[in-house]
Every structure is written in structure tokens, then in C-alpha cells.
Design a protein around this motif. Structure first.
Motif, PDB file in Angstrom:
ATOM      1  N   ARG B 118       0.838  -1.206   0.000  1.00  0.00           N
ATOM      2  CA  ARG B 118       0.000   0.000   0.000  1.00  0.00           C
ATOM      3  C   ARG B 118       0.868   1.250   0.000  1.00  0.00           C
ATOM      4  NH1 ARG B 118      -4.399  -1.536   4.774  1.00  0.00           N
ATOM      5  NH2 ARG B 118      -5.174  -3.449   3.793  1.00  0.00           N
ATOM      6  N   ALA B 119       1.957   1.207   0.799  1.00  0.00           N
ATOM      7  CA  ALA B 119       2.846   2.370   0.896  1.00  0.00           C
ATOM      8  C   ALA B 119       3.525   2.634  -0.443  1.00  0.00           C
ATOM      9  CB  ALA B 119       3.889   2.139   1.985  1.00  0.00           C
ATOM     10  N   ILE B 120       3.966   1.572  -1.107  1.00  0.00           N
ATOM     11  CA  ILE B 120       4.673   1.732  -2.383  1.00  0.00           C
ATOM     12  C   ILE B 120       3.723   2.276  -3.450  1.00  0.00           C
ATOM     13  CG2 ILE B 120       5.835   0.472  -4.260  1.00  0.00           C
ATOM     14  CD1 ILE B 120       7.009  -1.395  -2.037  1.00  0.00           C
ATOM     15  N   VAL B 121       2.493   1.739  -3.474  1.00  0.00           N
ATOM     16  CA  VAL B 121       1.522   2.214  -4.461  1.00  0.00           C
ATOM     17  C   VAL B 121       1.143   3.664  -4.168  1.00  0.00           C
ATOM     18  CG1 VAL B 121      -0.799   1.865  -5.400  1.00  0.00           C
ATOM     19  CG2 VAL B 121       0.684  -0.110  -4.983  1.00  0.00           C
ATOM     20  N   ALA B 122       1.005   4.017  -2.885  1.00  0.00           N
ATOM     21  CA  ALA B 122       0.677   5.396  -2.523  1.00  0.00           C
ATOM     22  C   ALA B 122       1.776   6.359  -2.974  1.00  0.00           C
ATOM     23  CB  ALA B 122       0.466   5.514  -1.014  1.00  0.00           C
ATOM     24  N   LYS B 152       4.723  -7.708  -4.005  1.00  0.00           N
ATOM     25  CA  LYS B 152       3.261  -7.703  -4.131  1.00  0.00           C
ATOM     26  C   LYS B 152       2.805  -6.736  -5.218  1.00  0.00           C
ATOM     27  CE  LYS B 152       1.354  -9.987  -0.393  1.00  0.00           C
ATOM     28  NZ  LYS B 152       0.036 -10.479   0.005  1.00  0.00           N
ATOM     29  N   VAL B 153       3.465  -5.572  -5.272  1.00  0.00           N
ATOM     30  CA  VAL B 153       3.087  -4.581  -6.277  1.00  0.00           C
ATOM     31  C   VAL B 153       3.500  -5.078  -7.662  1.00  0.00           C
ATOM     32  CG1 VAL B 153       3.408  -2.182  -7.036  1.00  0.00           C
ATOM     33  CG2 VAL B 153       3.277  -2.691  -4.601  1.00  0.00           C
ATOM     34  N   GLY B 154       4.576  -5.865  -7.692  1.00  0.00           N
ATOM     35  CA  GLY B 154       5.054  -6.368  -8.983  1.00  0.00           C
ATOM     36  C   GLY B 154       6.179  -5.538  -9.558  1.00  0.00           C
TER      37      GLY B 154
END
Lengths: 141, 433
Positions: B118-122, B152-154
Motif C-alpha cells: 500500500r505504501a509503495i503504491v501510494a 506484491k506490487v510487482g
């Protein structure tokens, strides 16, 4: 013309000045004049060297803080009374000296002055008949 | 606004989050009661049983846990599952006492990885990104935490670990890394090295950085953003609760969203333990709502901050915490005054110095001595002793104004303060108390 002095920050503890000279020595930089101002914790070394840009670069590469400072250099006779005549012209021109140091050659002596506004001071002193040395002239001494 | 990893829960209506917490908490308390004799004893001594906990409104009835409990129960005393169900441990750095070991089941790892994802996508991360993880790998949760999220983000994950800065830079340039994760002090160091190597911010492919695990100021953020040409995001976490990703910053950069579908946050008065209303500054306390192996209830973080539920324009609904003013583990009490290293950093950056400093505290004749060593920078140096002293005085005055006590500033040579490539050692306390 003003001359570039290299000003270096050193901690006031054993070996720091030696570290600086070691760096300069290893790059074959010759120190022509040196003055050191100290506080209880740090010192500021001011030097004139044969190659200011090389000196500044290698000092920085070796994690020392080195900056270039413009100073005025004047040549006088190495005899009694000549510094006095030089300084009378500073007084007449109302130029304040922040600090100065000197070195003597075989026949002549060289006075280095740090003033507040180098360009203005140089013009004022010029009008009193004093011609400051250029970087080339001081290097050739 | 976009940029969600799990939009449904990240942007869920507040009532839905509350309902989820109300459902999870009583279950989790019962689970801990049944599986962790240490905590059961603590609850019994406190006169509370699982029947008393019907919703989050009853949370205040439960006893707190602290680092002391973790030490007392070392190594297995707080484990809620058989060891064979655990797949990983991490451990705290042990700077403030005995090492603490935290256990994880695969489920625990998965939910933690969701949090860092979530942090990386944010921070704008997608599967197109190359994510260089320059946190330390190993017992420290930094490396593994962001690594898991990045997977997880890929993102293409570059598991660099910390250190070997020139190799870090080589990989950033050669692989055109777009995201970097590390401690803020290491990010600043990488930035400094880039600069020394002659790179301009526009030459650096990085676009975002996720930095945490130590206190850093807004000034330091601006500095890192400028040198690396990135947007710098804060991430918060602690090993005891899982690791980085307990809370993270969104594009608004107005506090960090706590992943409250997993971690229930409270603010308490650190002296009385009383729960404080929203918006009040106090100590942050966490309850892990669905962790299996090492489920802490009302764990006192020692971090001082405030919480807000004000609507965030990023669309996320999870409560936000301010950057901790300091961890009370980092906090020093000097001549009776609370001093956080981050405050000193702010003063340094505001006065044109870099955040390269060390605090040295001692005691002479029953009075604390307080010295801050600051590295001289080319910008702050002149050939004039009086001028350098005057600038030093400005710094001392700034520290006095910020902290309320006088510090002696000593200017030292560049790079003379040991740089750690993981966590910075900022404090040397020589007092024998």
C-alpha cells in the motif's frame, strides 16, 4: 588585481595541519605563504600556493573544506620603514585591514592583505599609487 | 487520485472500518487469552476477561504491554502459535537493552507485505517500476518489509540492502531505478554521494523514495527531495507490531495513514495511561487486530504523536498520525528538558548546515553538559574567524530557542562524524546515572 588565497577549515587537534600539508605535498603543491588563525576548537589556515585550483580540488577530494578568498598582495623593499610607508597609504585611503601576513624574498618583501571590499580597496589604494600584484606575479616570486 | 493497492479497504467508509475493528478486537482478545498465558495472567491481574471486551469501546479496559513485557517473556513467552507454524523471525536492534525477537506466520508476513505494498503504491509505484531496497536485510525489518511489498506490487525488486554506496548508485543508474527505500539518513548520504560524483538531480532516474525507521524533519525531506530530484514519502512501523508499513504517507504528505484494518491505534497520556481524545498529542499505542504468531495488545510504542480523522483528499479514510515528534527511546532528558534529536536536525537545516551531527551528553559536578558536534560545510565556511564564530553563535541561539536550554556547538571537519549506512548514531550519552 586581487590574488586567490586558499582558506582551509581545520579542527584544533593534533595532526590536522599535517594532514593538509600531506595532501598538498603528495600533489606537489608548494606553499608560498601561510598564516593560521585559531580558536580553541578550530583553526583557519590561509595559504598562497603555486596552483590554487589544483590545491582546492585535491583538498576537497580529501574531505577538507577549502575555499578561495580574494586578497591583495603588495611588494615592498625589504628594509626598515617600507611597511610603514605602505600602511600610511592604507590609512590615507581609509582602508580597513581584516588581517594580514607577510613573507620576505631575497631582496623584496610581500605583504598580503584581507580587506572587506577587495575591489573598492584596490581602487582606492591604486589612486594612492599602489599597484597590487597579480596571481602570475605572486607565483613568479 | 487513484494509486491504491487495496482500494476497497483503504477507502472504505469509516463506519465499515469501525465495524471491522469491533468484530476483530473481541476475537483477537479471546485468541490471545487462550494462547498466550503471559497475557492471560496480565489480564487476570488487571481484573478483565474476554467477556468484558465486546467492541473497541471496551479497549481501555485492557492492560498495556511494553518493551519490558517483551524482555520478560523472551524468547517464546508471547508466542501464540506452535513454533512449527512460524516461518520467520525478526529482531529489534537492541540499542535500548536486550534484543527482542518477533515471530511471524505466513499469514502475518502476507498482511505485513500488503501494508508495505500500500505504501509503495501510494508513492506512485506500479509494476512498471524498478524498486531498489537499500534498507538493511536481515534481522532488521526494513529490508524484508519493503522487499515483500515491492514483490506484491510487482515492481522489479533490487534487493541491495544498505551500504556500498557507489554500487547503490551504479545499480540506480544502470537499471534506471525509479523508487528507493531506505533510512532517511542513508538517502541523504546517497544524495551527497551522487552530488560528489557530479550527477545533477535531473540525471537521476529515481522519482520517489520511501524512507523510515528513524526520525527525520521536514527540512531533511526537502533537502533529500532536492538532491535526488524525487518526492520523499515517510513510512512508519515497528518490529514489535510487524515492521515498516504500520502507517504510510500518501501523495498529500499530511500525516501517515495507519493501516487500521490490521492495527488499532490509540493515543494515551504517557504518564497516566489515560486515553486522550483525537487531536491530542500523546503516546501512540497499537493493538494488532489479526496477527497470529505475535499478537500484541495495547502495545506502548513510546512514540509521541497525534491522530486525526479529518478527511484526506487522497481518498483514503484510514486515520492519520503525525510524524512522531520523537521516540521516547531517542528522547534525551538534559537538565530536566526533553530533547529530541529531530529538533536539533531542524535547527541545523534551517541554518544552512547538513544533518550531520552528533549529540554528546555528559555530567560534570551534577550538571549535564550538552554538546552538539556539527560538520562544517563549504557554504558555512569563510576565511574569517569572527564570521565563523558568529555563525556558530546563530546556531547556538537557534538551538536554545528550539530546546529551551543552551547547547555548546562544536564545528568539526566534514565526514568526521561516523556515518552509519543503516541507522545513524546521533547520541553519545556519557552520563553515569
Amino acid at each position: 588585481m586581487s590574488v586567490n588565497q586558499v582558506s582551509v577549515f581545520l579542527e584544533n587537534k593534533p595532526g590536522t595541519l599535517n594532514k593538509m600539508t600531506e595532501v598538498l605535498a603528495s600533489h606537489n603543491i608548494n606553499i608560498r605563504a601561510l598564516s593560521l588563525a585559531e580558536t580553541s576548537e578550530f583553526g583557519i589556515v590561509r595559504i598562497l600556493v603555486n596552483d590554487v585550483f589544483e590545491a582546492t580540488n585535491i583538498l576537497r577530494e580529501n574531505n577538507l573544506i577549502a575555499i578561495l578568498t580574494p586578497v591583495l598582495a603588495y611588494e615592498i623593499e625589504d628594509k626598515a620603514g617600507d611597511l610603514n610607508s605602505l600602511l600610511e597609504k592604507f590609512t590615507a585611503a581609509n582602508v580597513n585591514i581584516e588581517y594580514m601576513y607577510a613573507f620576505a624574498g631575497k631582496t623584496r618583501a610581500y605583504m598580503i592583505f584581507r580587506v572587506n571590499d577587495t575591489k573598492k580597496a584596490e581602487a582606492l589604494l591604486n589612486s594612492k599609487g599602489l599597484k597590487s600584484l597579480t596571481q602570475e606575479e605572486i607565483s613568479a616570486v | 487520485m487513484g494509486n491504491y493497492f487495496q482500494e476497497e479497504i483503504e477507502c472504505a467508509p469509516i463506519e465499515k472500518i469501525k465495524a471491522l475493528q469491533d468484530e476483530l478486537l473481541p476475537k483477537q482478545v479471546r485468541y490471545v487469552w487462550e494462547n498466550v498465558p503471559y497475557y492471560r495472567k496480565k489480564m487476570e491481574a488487571h481484573g478483565v476477561t474476554p467477556e468484558d471486551i465486546k467492541s473497541t469501546a471496551d479497549l481501555y479496559k485492557l492492560p498495556f504491554m511494553s518493551k519490558a513485557d517483551l524482555r520478560d517473556a523472551y524468547p517464546y513467552g508471547l508466542l501464540a502459535v506452535p513454533l512449527k507454524d512460524c516461518v520467520r523471525i525478526h529482531s529489534t536492534s537492541g540499542t535500548t537493552g536486550k534484543r527482542v525477537i518477533i515471530f511471524y506466520t505466513q499469514e502475518d508476513i502476507d498482511l505485513w507485505n500488503d501494508c508495505t505494498a500500500r505504501a509503495i503504491v501510494a508513492a506512485g509505484g506500479t509494476k512498471e517500476d524498478v524498486c531498489q531496497v537499500a534498507y538493511g536485510y536481515g534481522l532488521f525489518t526494513g529490508g524484508a518489509g519493503l522487499d515483500g511489498g515491492s514483490h506484491k506490487v510487482g515492481c522489479l525488486t533490487v534487493p541491495m540492502s544498505s551500504g556500498n554506496t557507489e554500487r547503490q548508485i551504479m545499480f540506480i543508474m544502470d537499471l534506471q531505478a525509479t523508487i528507493i527505500c531506505c533510512t532517511p539518513s542513508y538517502a541523504a548520504y546517497i544524495g551527497e554521494t551522487f552530488k560528489e560524483m557530479g550527477y545533477k538531480p535531473e540525471d537521476i532516474p529515481l522519482k520517489a523514495g520511501i524512507f523510515g525507521a528513524e526520525a527525520w524533519s521536514e527540512e531533511m525531506r526537502r533537502d533529500i527531495e532536492k538532491t535526488l530530484g524525487i518526492k520523499a514519502y515517510d513510512i512508519y512501523g515497528l518490529t514489535e507490531i510487524s515492521g515498516p508499513g504500520v502507517a504510510f504517507e500518501c501523495s498529500e504528505q499530511k500525516g501517515m495513514h495507519i493501516n487500521e484494518d490490521h492495527f488499532l491505534a490509540e493515543i494515551i497520556d504517557p504518564d497516566t495511561g489515560e486515553v486522550l481524545p483525537e487531536g491530542t498529542q500523546g503516546e501512540l499505542v497499537f493493538t494488532a487486530l489479526d496477527k497470529k504468531a505475535f499478537p500484541l495488545i495495547r502495545y506502548r510504542t513510546r512514540d509521541i504523536c497525534t491522530l486525526t480523522r479529518e478527511k484526506c483528499s487522497c481518498g483514503r479514510t484510514h486515520v492519520r498520525m503525525t510524524k512522531p515528534k520523537g521516540r521516547s527511546d531517542d528522547m534525551l532528558i538534559i537538565r530536566g528538558v526533553n530533547v529530541f534529536p529531530s529538533q536539533i536536525e531542524t535547527v541545523l537545516m534551517n541554518n544552512g548546515y547538513a544533518a550531520n551531527y552528533q549529540i554528546i551528553v555528559g555530567r560534570i559536578n551534577n550538571t549535564d553538559t550538552f554538546e552538539v558536534k556539527v560538520e562544517m560545510t563549504p557554504d558555512m565556511f569563510t576565511d574569517n574567524v569572527g564570521e565563523v564564530q558568529a555563525r556558530r553563535k546563530v546556531l547556538e541561539d537557534g538551538l536554545r530557542a528550539m530546546l529551551g536550554i543552551k547547547a555548546k556547538v562544536t564545528l568539526v571537519a566534514p565526514k568526521s562524524i561516523t556515518r552509519s549506512e543503516g541507522k545513524a548514531v546521533r547520541v553519545i550519552d556519557n552520563r553515569k546515572i
